[in-house]
Design a protein around this motif. Structure first.
Motif, PDB file in Angstrom:
ATOM      1  N   LEU A   1       0.868  -1.180   0.000  1.00 60.38           N
ATOM      2  CA  LEU A   1       0.000   0.000   0.000  1.00 60.38           C
ATOM      3  C   LEU A   1       0.902   1.226   0.000  1.00 60.38           C
ATOM      4  CD1 LEU A   1      -2.784  -0.870   2.627  1.00 60.38           C
ATOM      5  CD2 LEU A   1      -3.107  -0.591   0.171  1.00 60.38           C
ATOM      6  N   VAL A   2       0.316   2.357  -0.365  1.00 61.92           N
ATOM      7  CA  VAL A   2       1.063   3.612  -0.402  1.00 61.92           C
ATOM      8  C   VAL A   2       0.914   4.321   0.944  1.00 61.92           C
ATOM      9  CG1 VAL A   2       1.154   5.892  -1.501  1.00 61.92           C
ATOM     10  CG2 VAL A   2       0.702   3.850  -2.881  1.00 61.92           C
ATOM     11  N   VAL A   3       2.042   4.737   1.541  1.00 63.29           N
ATOM     12  CA  VAL A   3       1.985   5.584   2.744  1.00 63.29           C
ATOM     13  C   VAL A   3       2.878   6.808   2.498  1.00 63.29           C
ATOM     14  CG1 VAL A   3       1.541   3.668   4.322  1.00 63.29           C
ATOM     15  CG2 VAL A   3       3.878   4.400   3.925  1.00 63.29           C
ATOM     16  N   ALA A   4       2.607   7.872   3.241  1.00 65.17           N
ATOM     17  CA  ALA A   4       3.365   9.113   3.014  1.00 65.17           C
ATOM     18  C   ALA A   4       3.851   9.710   4.327  1.00 65.17           C
ATOM     19  CB  ALA A   4       2.487  10.120   2.277  1.00 65.17           C
ATOM     20  N   ASP A   5       5.123  10.141   4.333  1.00 72.71           N
ATOM     21  CA  ASP A   5       5.646  10.985   5.410  1.00 72.71           C
ATOM     22  C   ASP A   5       5.561  12.422   4.919  1.00 72.71           C
ATOM     23  OD1 ASP A   5       6.226   8.764   6.866  1.00 72.71           O
ATOM     24  OD2 ASP A   5       8.378   8.763   6.436  1.00 72.71           O
ATOM     25  N   VAL A   6       4.970  13.276   5.739  1.00 67.28           N
ATOM     26  CA  VAL A   6       4.723  14.646   5.299  1.00 67.28           C
ATOM     27  C   VAL A   6       5.329  15.632   6.290  1.00 67.28           C
ATOM     28  CG1 VAL A   6       2.906  16.372   4.922  1.00 67.28           C
ATOM     29  CG2 VAL A   6       2.628  14.052   4.043  1.00 67.28           C
ATOM     30  N   VAL A   7       6.071  16.597   5.757  1.00 70.66           N
ATOM     31  CA  VAL A   7       6.595  17.695   6.579  1.00 70.66           C
ATOM     32  C   VAL A   7       5.720  18.919   6.323  1.00 70.66           C
ATOM     33  CG1 VAL A   7       8.590  19.166   7.067  1.00 70.66           C
ATOM     34  CG2 VAL A   7       8.938  16.787   6.362  1.00 70.66           C
ATOM     35  N   LEU A   8       5.208  19.503   7.414  1.00 69.95           N
ATOM     36  CA  LEU A   8       4.336  20.674   7.269  1.00 69.95           C
ATOM     37  C   LEU A   8       5.172  21.954   7.236  1.00 69.95           C
ATOM     38  CD1 LEU A   8       1.583  19.647   9.851  1.00 69.95           C
ATOM     39  CD2 LEU A   8       1.544  19.340   7.372  1.00 69.95           C
ATOM     40  N   LYS A   9       4.612  22.991   6.609  1.00 66.94           N
ATOM     41  CA  LYS A   9       5.313  24.275   6.562  1.00 66.94           C
ATOM     42  C   LYS A   9       5.465  24.846   7.964  1.00 66.94           C
ATOM     43  CE  LYS A   9       4.145  25.541   1.852  1.00 66.94           C
ATOM     44  NZ  LYS A   9       3.083  26.076   1.011  1.00 66.94           N
ATOM     45  N   THR A  10       4.392  24.791   8.729  1.00 66.70           N
ATOM     46  CA  THR A  10       4.491  25.161  10.152  1.00 66.70           C
ATOM     47  C   THR A  10       3.743  24.103  10.938  1.00 66.70           C
ATOM     48  OG1 THR A  10       2.536  26.509   9.843  1.00 66.70           O
ATOM     49  CG2 THR A  10       4.654  27.665   9.870  1.00 66.70           C
ATOM     50  N   LEU A  11       4.275  23.729  12.072  1.00 63.83           N
ATOM     51  CA  LEU A  11       3.610  22.722  12.890  1.00 63.83           C
ATOM     52  C   LEU A  11       2.336  23.308  13.473  1.00 63.83           C
ATOM     53  CD1 LEU A  11       6.475  20.949  14.834  1.00 63.83           C
ATOM     54  CD2 LEU A  11       4.912  19.937  13.191  1.00 63.83           C
ATOM     55  N   PRO A  12       1.271  22.518  13.497  1.00 61.72           N
ATOM     56  CA  PRO A  12       0.041  23.039  14.095  1.00 61.72           C
ATOM     57  C   PRO A  12       0.283  23.400  15.563  1.00 61.72           C
ATOM     58  CG  PRO A  12      -0.118  20.683  13.677  1.00 61.72           C
ATOM     59  CD  PRO A  12       1.164  21.143  13.083  1.00 61.72           C
ATOM     60  N   MET A  13      -0.205  24.552  15.988  1.00 57.89           N
ATOM     61  CA  MET A  13       0.059  25.036  17.341  1.00 57.89           C
ATOM     62  C   MET A  13      -0.661  24.203  18.390  1.00 57.89           C
ATOM     63  SD  MET A  13       2.219  27.330  16.936  1.00 57.89           S
ATOM     64  CE  MET A  13       2.308  28.129  18.531  1.00 57.89           C
ATOM     65  N   ASP A  14      -1.870  23.830  18.100  1.00 55.68           N
ATOM     66  CA  ASP A  14      -2.600  23.051  19.101  1.00 55.68           C
ATOM     67  C   ASP A  14      -3.449  21.984  18.425  1.00 55.68           C
ATOM     68  OD1 ASP A  14      -4.469  24.625  17.922  1.00 55.68           O
ATOM     69  OD2 ASP A  14      -4.645  25.986  19.620  1.00 55.68           O
ATOM     70  N   GLY A  15      -3.941  21.092  19.237  1.00 58.59           N
ATOM     71  CA  GLY A  15      -4.838  20.065  18.738  1.00 58.59           C
ATOM     72  C   GLY A  15      -4.091  18.969  17.988  1.00 58.59           C
ATOM     73  N   PRO A  16      -4.738  17.841  17.835  1.00 64.45           N
ATOM     74  CA  PRO A  16      -4.107  16.723  17.114  1.00 64.45           C
ATOM     75  C   PRO A  16      -4.079  17.019  15.614  1.00 64.45           C
ATOM     76  CG  PRO A  16      -6.367  16.189  17.724  1.00 64.45           C
ATOM     77  CD  PRO A  16      -6.081  17.557  18.291  1.00 64.45           C
ATOM     78  N   PRO A  17      -3.128  16.439  14.899  1.00 68.70           N
ATOM     79  CA  PRO A  17      -3.024  16.724  13.460  1.00 68.70           C
ATOM     80  C   PRO A  17      -4.032  15.955  12.609  1.00 68.70           C
ATOM     81  CG  PRO A  17      -1.252  15.250  14.153  1.00 68.70           C
ATOM     82  CD  PRO A  17      -2.067  15.553  15.374  1.00 68.70           C
ATOM     83  N   ASP A  18      -4.988  15.272  13.244  1.00 71.54           N
ATOM     84  CA  ASP A  18      -5.900  14.424  12.483  1.00 71.54           C
ATOM     85  C   ASP A  18      -6.718  15.147  11.403  1.00 71.54           C
ATOM     86  OD1 ASP A  18      -5.360  11.844  13.033  1.00 71.54           O
ATOM     87  OD2 ASP A  18      -7.435  11.380  13.601  1.00 71.54           O
ATOM     88  N   PRO A  19      -7.344  16.301  11.747  1.00 70.57           N
ATOM     89  CA  PRO A  19      -8.104  16.990  10.696  1.00 70.57           C
ATOM     90  C   PRO A  19      -7.212  17.387   9.515  1.00 70.57           C
ATOM     91  CG  PRO A  19      -8.647  17.882  12.851  1.00 70.57           C
ATOM     92  CD  PRO A  19      -7.488  16.948  13.053  1.00 70.57           C
ATOM     93  N   LEU A  20      -5.963  17.733   9.809  1.00 73.11           N
ATOM     94  CA  LEU A  20      -5.024  18.081   8.739  1.00 73.11           C
ATOM     95  C   LEU A  20      -4.758  16.889   7.840  1.00 73.11           C
ATOM     96  CD1 LEU A  20      -2.038  20.293   9.873  1.00 73.11           C
ATOM     97  CD2 LEU A  20      -3.330  20.371   7.743  1.00 73.11           C
ATOM     98  N   ARG A  21      -4.491  15.744   8.476  1.00 71.98           N
ATOM     99  CA  ARG A  21      -4.273  14.506   7.712  1.00 71.98           C
ATOM    100  C   ARG A  21      -5.462  14.229   6.804  1.00 71.98           C
ATOM    101  NH1 ARG A  21      -2.673  11.491  12.593  1.00 71.98           N
ATOM    102  NH2 ARG A  21      -0.420  11.565  12.728  1.00 71.98           N
ATOM    103  N   GLN A  22      -6.656  14.344   7.391  1.00 70.98           N
ATOM    104  CA  GLN A  22      -7.878  14.083   6.616  1.00 70.98           C
ATOM    105  C   GLN A  22      -7.974  15.043   5.431  1.00 70.98           C
ATOM    106  OE1 GLN A  22      -9.774  11.528   6.732  1.00 70.98           O
ATOM    107  NE2 GLN A  22      -8.674  10.716   8.499  1.00 70.98           N
ATOM    108  N   ASP A  23      -7.581  16.277   5.672  1.00 69.11           N
ATOM    109  CA  ASP A  23      -7.671  17.277   4.620  1.00 69.11           C
ATOM    110  C   ASP A  23      -6.692  16.950   3.477  1.00 69.11           C
ATOM    111  OD1 ASP A  23      -9.085  19.780   4.017  1.00 69.11           O
ATOM    112  OD2 ASP A  23      -7.033  20.531   3.780  1.00 69.11           O
ATOM    113  N   ILE A  24      -5.492  16.521   3.854  1.00 70.26           N
ATOM    114  CA  ILE A  24      -4.499  16.151   2.826  1.00 70.26           C
ATOM    115  C   ILE A  24      -4.994  14.929   2.046  1.00 70.26           C
ATOM    116  CG2 ILE A  24      -2.130  15.347   2.429  1.00 70.26           C
ATOM    117  CD1 ILE A  24      -1.362  16.930   5.020  1.00 70.26           C
ATOM    118  N   LEU A  25      -5.567  13.967   2.776  1.00 67.31           N
ATOM    119  CA  LEU A  25      -6.089  12.765   2.127  1.00 67.31           C
ATOM    120  C   LEU A  25      -7.223  13.115   1.161  1.00 67.31           C
ATOM    121  CD1 LEU A  25      -6.159  10.112   4.992  1.00 67.31           C
ATOM    122  CD2 LEU A  25      -4.767  10.086   2.923  1.00 67.31           C
ATOM    123  N   GLN A  26      -8.112  13.980   1.606  1.00 67.46           N
ATOM    124  CA  GLN A  26      -9.241  14.386   0.780  1.00 67.46           C
ATOM    125  C   GLN A  26      -8.732  15.056  -0.503  1.00 67.46           C
ATOM    126  OE1 GLN A  26     -12.063  13.231   1.940  1.00 67.46           O
ATOM    127  NE2 GLN A  26     -12.943  13.770  -0.045  1.00 67.46           N
TER     128      GLN A  26
END
Lengths: 466, 81
Positions: A408-433
């Motif tokens: 299967l395909v998996v990805a390691d992703v470096v963000l431009k700026t780390l999210p300040m708070d909260g889990p990165p899950d919504p971000l992951r979902q957004d990238i996947l979408q």
């Protein structure tokens, strides 16, 4: 009476014999090889096809097979367009192959702005003509067979073969072959499927072809009803078959796997399901042709196989398997296409090998291509999409081993700026979408890992291997 | 979360993500009639490996593949015990 002309598929089928007793079975059509050799699948007048470049883009395999038989020796070039390849690529393929004629069974395909001057539709089944066309085939030309493979840019590469390079040694008929019924999970517009089609055509056996429109269950039932004795597919095809309640509908004598790395689990599981079958695996690829068969029931292959066949020269160089033989593709079509063979005529398969205890094992691809259930994924293509997401700085796409699809395909992703708070899950979902909107399903990463950094080598390129 | 619940969650989640119509998940449902394709099953197996820490498909080279949804659950339950 057709002339004996080895450059022509029709006359080779006739030479194999058993014409009226063996059949080609499609999803909703069938015909014996006699009818296929003498009939026509193409609608309307088909004169003027001599020396033309013909793009065959049917959904149905039977109709593609009939068109191949009808056109080989007449057309200058036949392009085999797989039914699962997006029609977005049709104009590019048509232009690169310099296509004069498009053969299809779909109004939707004909309606694409493909730029091909003439469209010929297929009939449902072959019909017998009144005109003796033997003279046409008496002056048969050597037709180029064009197979499409995935390229790094996302556009397919067009590999040139001939009937001779595709058929190889399948020219002699074994008397026992009359009782065999071949089948394959592959589509014949792919190398693995085309190999079986030509084997059946040229050795005098019946053949049951699969269909993109049919479930695994229904295909197994149909194959079983026709008494299939020999059947091939990728390990992923076989895993899916073993998950079907109709796995026991077939009772094959011979099973062959190819197209992906074959692991010991799938060899054992297939053997357990079909205890009386001989289970083999084969190394073959569109570019390198057929390499070798492994018949000892074990994954990998004995090192001596590399030097065991004088007709197929093989060696391991810089960690990958290289093959030189008359079975390899001739070249790629297209002005900016990559070079297929090295100076000595060897094709680099790109498949990496490891030698352990006198046996070679496939470990993956040097170019990082990920094989997801037989579909090749170029990591760079997926990375290019992920990197377009506004929060992504860079990404590295890699394979994760999987028991169902091989990988299967998996990805390691470096963000431009780390999210300040909260889990990165919504971000992951957004990238996947975002990926789902841009990429075919098998190319979308199944896991996104947010990582602080990725290793970059001295060349400035991502380090793809640890 | 017990194994059955987790399996159901993953089937539903993957079906949703891939726009697949999921059949009612009864024990006798043939997996290939569930509405999921090979890629979906591959993803379910990968996610279950993450959440349950088990991949019975890879752990046992001689394991027979489950055919029904009930067998799929038992496949994971037996591997987990």
């Amino acid at each position: 009476m057709l002339p004996a002309n080895p450059a022509c598929l029709k006359s080779s089928i006739v030479a194999a014999g058993n014409l009226s007793s063996r059949i080609l079975v499609g999803l909703d059509t069938k015909a014996n090889w006699e009818e296929l050799v003498h009939g026509s699948i193409l609608e309307g007048p088909t004169d003027g096809l001599h020396g033309q470049s013909v793009l065959i883009a049917t959904v149905d395999q039977f109709r593609a097979a009939a068109a191949l038989i009808e056109l080989d020796g007449i057309a200058r070039r036949m392009v085999l367009y797989p039914p699962d390849l997006s029609l977005d690529h049709l104009p590019y393929v048509a232009k690169t192959a310099d296509a004069d004629v498009l053969v299809t069974d779909q109004a939707e395909t004909a309606a694409v702005e493909h730029g091909v001057g003439r469209v010929i539709f297929c009939k449902r089944n072959v019909t017998q003509g009144k005109v003796d066309r033997a003279p046409i085939y008496a002056s048969a030309i050597e037709t180029e067979w064009i197979l499409l493979t995935s390229g790094t840019t996302g556009r397919p590469k067009l590999a040139v073969h001939t009937l001779a390079s595709l058929a190889g040694s399948a020219w002699h008929t074994d008397p026992a072959s009359a009782s065999l019924v071949w089948s394959t999970f592959y589509d014949m517009r792919r190398y693995g499927g085309l190999h079986i089609f030509l084997h059946a055509a040229l050795t005098g056996t019946s053949l049951v072809v699969s269909s993109a429109l049919e479930s695994t269950k229904d295909f197994l039932a149909r194959a079983g009803a026709h008494g299939v004795t020999n059947i091939s597919g990728t390990p992923s095809h076989w895993r899916r078959a073993l998950m079907s309640p109709f796995a026991d509908r077939i009772n094959p004598e011979y099973i062959r796997m190819s197209g992906e790395i074959v692991d010991q689990a799938i060899l054992n599981q297939v053997q357990a399901q079909y205890p009386h079958a001989r289970v083999a695996h084969t190394f073959a690829s569109t570019e390198a042709g057929v390499g070798f068969n492994v018949n000892d029931g074990l994954m990998g292959f004995p090192a001596e196989i590399l030097t065991g066949n004088p007709l197929i020269e093989m060696k391991v160089k810089d960690g990958t398997l290289r093959i030189r033989s008359t079975r390899t593709a001739v070249r790629y079509l297209g002005d900016d296409s990559p070079v297929l063979k090295d100076d000595e005529g060897f094709v680099d398969t790109g498949d990496t090998l490891e030698l352990r205890g006198g046996r070679y094992y496939f470990t993956g691809r040097r170019d990082g291509i990920i094989n997801v259930g037989g579909y090749k994924v170029h990591p760079e293509e997926v990375e290019a999409v992920i990197n377009r997401h506004p929060v992504v700085a860079m990404s590295l796409v890699k394979a994760k081993k999987n028991p169902i699809t091989g990988a299967l395909v998996v990805a390691d992703v470096v963000l431009k700026t780390l999210p300040m708070d909260g889990p990165p899950d919504p971000l992951r979902q957004d990238i996947l979408q975002f990926c789902r909107g841009e990429l075919a399903p098998h190319m979308v990463p199944t896991v996104i890992n947010i990582v602080p950094m990725l290793a970059v080598g001295e060349s400035g390129k991502l380090v793809r291997r640890a | 979360m017990d194994i059955k619940t987790e399996v159901i969650v993953q089937f539903k989640q993957v079906a949703l993500e891939h726009d697949k119509q999921l059949a009612p998940l009864t024990d006798n449902l043939a997996l290939l009639d569930s509405g999921l394709d090979s890629l979906c099953f591959a993803i379910v197996v990968a996610r279950l490996e993450n959440s349950l820490g088990k991949d019975p498909f890879s752990d046992d080279e001689d394991a027979r593949f489950p055919v029904t949804f009930g067998e799929f659950i038992r496949f994971y339950e037996n591997a987990a015990s």
